[in-house]
Write an enzyme that holds these catalytic residues in place. Structure first.
Site, PDB file in Angstrom:
ATOM      1  N   LYS A  60      47.194  43.144  24.978  1.00  0.00           N
ATOM      2  CA  LYS A  60      46.422  42.979  26.108  1.00  0.00           C
ATOM      3  C   LYS A  60      46.834  41.704  26.644  1.00  0.00           C
ATOM      4  O   LYS A  60      47.483  40.977  25.997  1.00  0.00           O
ATOM      5  CB  LYS A  60      45.093  42.739  25.712  1.00  0.00           C
ATOM      6  CG  LYS A  60      44.480  41.618  24.785  1.00  0.00           C
ATOM      7  CD  LYS A  60      43.215  41.633  24.221  1.00  0.00           C
ATOM      8  CE  LYS A  60      42.874  40.609  23.166  1.00  0.00           C
ATOM      9  NZ  LYS A  60      41.565  40.770  22.867  1.00  0.00           N
ATOM     10  N   TYR A  71      48.369  10.348  39.892  1.00  0.00           N
ATOM     11  CA  TYR A  71      46.871  10.470  40.489  1.00  0.00           C
ATOM     12  C   TYR A  71      45.776   9.685  39.661  1.00  0.00           C
ATOM     13  O   TYR A  71      45.753   9.543  38.620  1.00  0.00           O
ATOM     14  CB  TYR A  71      46.322  11.687  40.414  1.00  0.00           C
ATOM     15  CG  TYR A  71      47.289  12.633  41.413  1.00  0.00           C
ATOM     16  CD1 TYR A  71      47.291  12.456  42.671  1.00  0.00           C
ATOM     17  CD2 TYR A  71      48.079  13.745  41.000  1.00  0.00           C
ATOM     18  CE1 TYR A  71      47.992  13.145  43.812  1.00  0.00           C
ATOM     19  CE2 TYR A  71      48.709  14.636  41.962  1.00  0.00           C
ATOM     20  CZ  TYR A  71      48.724  14.179  43.298  1.00  0.00           C
ATOM     21  OH  TYR A  71      49.368  15.392  44.178  1.00  0.00           O
TER      22      TYR A  71
HETATM   23  C1  LIG Z   1      41.789  40.728  21.201  1.00  0.00           C
HETATM   24  C2  LIG Z   1      41.393  41.382  20.106  1.00  0.00           C
HETATM   25  C3  LIG Z   1      41.840  41.578  18.904  1.00  0.00           C
HETATM   26  C4  LIG Z   1      43.080  40.869  18.368  1.00  0.00           C
HETATM   27  O1  LIG Z   1      42.712  39.461  18.143  1.00  0.00           O
HETATM   28  P1  LIG Z   1      43.553  38.442  17.216  1.00  0.00           P
HETATM   29  O2  LIG Z   1      42.736  37.445  16.637  1.00  0.00           O
HETATM   30  O3  LIG Z   1      44.456  38.100  18.383  1.00  0.00           O
HETATM   31  O4  LIG Z   1      44.553  39.129  16.287  1.00  0.00           O
HETATM   32  C5  LIG Z   1      41.434  42.651  18.042  1.00  0.00           C
HETATM   33  N1  LIG Z   1      40.286  43.202  18.340  1.00  0.00           N
HETATM   34  C6  LIG Z   1      39.644  43.101  19.553  1.00  0.00           C
HETATM   35  C7  LIG Z   1      38.334  44.183  19.762  1.00  0.00           C
HETATM   36  C8  LIG Z   1      40.162  42.153  20.278  1.00  0.00           C
HETATM   37  O5  LIG Z   1      39.454  41.797  21.541  1.00  0.00           O
END
Ligand SMILES: *Cc1c(COP(=O)(O)O)cnc(C)c1O
Length: 382
Positions: free
Chosen positions: A40, A259
């Site tokens: 994702k 800044y």
């Molecule tokens: C993002 C996510 C993962 C992966 O988590 P990591 O800590 O990056 O391994 C797994 N399950 C769900 C439901 C997630 O939203």
């Protein structure tokens, strides 16, 4: 060589060989449990297409994204046999495209289930889905009372094939937190009501908890070299980031930088201005707090971080290390992703997913050799 690319302010290297090794490392650690790759958010900012290609090469066949649009992008690129599941499920109206591209929605609520089953019955097909249970995080998934309702009305599942039962841990990165056991117990009790369906509870950090990992783990951050596993048992860093020096200057005692003139020099000092800023995802809060490495020496970021540049105090650096166009390490062997995240008061996930679009990006892999002159173009087109 990418080091010769002077069109960008900074160079981001993504080591796909390390990524594949991390996949195998997690797989070895949980075997015979399967490892699904969580890609994702553009594979945590590293590029969903090249990352998914590398994971496919490493043997991964099951992938998770968050949105239908992310599933569509993966499906458009890979005709190979891989499953793509959508963690956020479907918004009303997304059913048709999801079915068309053969993605698998994670059903998080009964209304999502009803829309998916209604769509399945309308087109006369059995459609796949995953069911998520809320075991205590109160974010996504069916509550225990909704599960009761479903068990009492099993025809609500008519038209769909439940491929996987999932839940998500709230405190996986705190191994001693008793809530981890509580969630696992709750998960098992809910899963027992749907016999013979594979189960998945653990994210990366969950794979380190001393108990069963069920049938599938969903690994994200460990593949990308961050999180609780970073630096541990065989998990390798995947990302390095080097920024170019734009110019060098000397300031007198009493002068200030950046800044708001937030940093004033007590003595004559030497500064380097780097070609990276908060528009590149380098956190603005690291102004006055973060560091960089040059010639093996740790140097502080001084003053506020600008949109396109930041300033480091290089008074302590040998002058033969300092030249316009020279590269300064921001993430690499001397400064880990985790250090950057903790200096910025955040987590490695946020640093990775904010990595900017302006970098000269290069992917190194075991299968395509950097000696092959077409390698970089191949990767750029991937
Ligand atoms: C993002 C996510 C993962 C992966 O988590 P990591 O800590 O990056 O391994 C797994 N399950 C769900 C439901 C997630 O939203």
């Amino acid at each position: 060589m990418i080091d010769n690319d002077v069109t960008a302010g900074a160079i981001l290297r993504i080591d796909l060989e390390a990524l594949a090794a991390n996949y195998r490392c997690v797989a070895d650690c949980v075997a015979p449990v399967q490892v699904a790759g969580v890609v994702k958010a553009d594979a945590y900012g590293l590029g969903a297409i090249p990352v998914t290609s590398a994971l496919l090469e490493a043997g991964c066949r099951s992938f998770f994204v968050a949105h239908l649009g992310e599933a569509r992008a993966l499906r458009a690129h890979f005709d190979r046999d891989l499953s793509v599941a959508i963690l956020n499920g479907l918004h009303p109206g997304g059913e048709e495209e999801c079915a068309q591209i053969g993605a698998i929605p994670v059903i998080n609520a009964l209304d999502q289930l009803d829309r998916w089953t209604r769509f399945a019955r309308a087109c006369g097909k059995r459609l796949p889905c995953m069911l998520q249970f809320d075991t205590g995080m109160s974010r996504l998934g069916l509550s225990p009372s909704e599960v009761d309702d479903l068990v009492a009305n099993p025809m609500r599942l008519d038209g769909v094939n439940v491929r996987l039962l999932i839940s998500h841990l709230a405190c996986a990165d705190e191994p001693d937190q008793p809530f981890n056991r509580y969630q696992a117990d709750r998960f098992e009790a809910l899963c027992d009501r749907f016999p013979d369906i594979p189960r998945s509870l653990d994210n990366s950090a969950g794979t380190l908890l001393p108990r069963s990992h069920y049938d599938v783990v969903r690994a994200g951050i460990a593949l990308y070299g961050g999180g609780a596993q970073s630096g541990s048992k065989g998990i390798r860093p995947v990302v390095t980031l080097d920024a170019r020096i734009i110019q060098l200057r000397t300031v007198q005692a009493g002068e200030a930088v950046g800044y708001g003139l937030t940093h004033r020099f007590g003595q004559p000092s030497r500064l380097a201005t780097l070609s990276i800023g908060y528009a590149d995802g380098w956190p603005r809060c690291l102004g006055g707090r973060g560091s960089a490495f040059i010639g093996g020496v740790r140097v502080p970021i001084v003053g506020r971080i600008s949109m396109d540049s930041l300033t480091i105090d290089v008074t302590g650096v040998a002058s033969d290390q300092l030249r316009p166009g020279g590269l300064v390490e921001l993430i690499g062997p001397l400064q880990s992703l985790e250090t950057v995240a903790s200096d910025a008061g955040t987590i490695s996930y946020e640093i990775l997913t904010q990595l900017g679009r302006r970098y000269a990006r290069t992917y190194t892999s075991a299968t395509a050799s950097p000696q092959d002159p077409t390698f970089l173009t191949k990767v750029a087109q991937a």
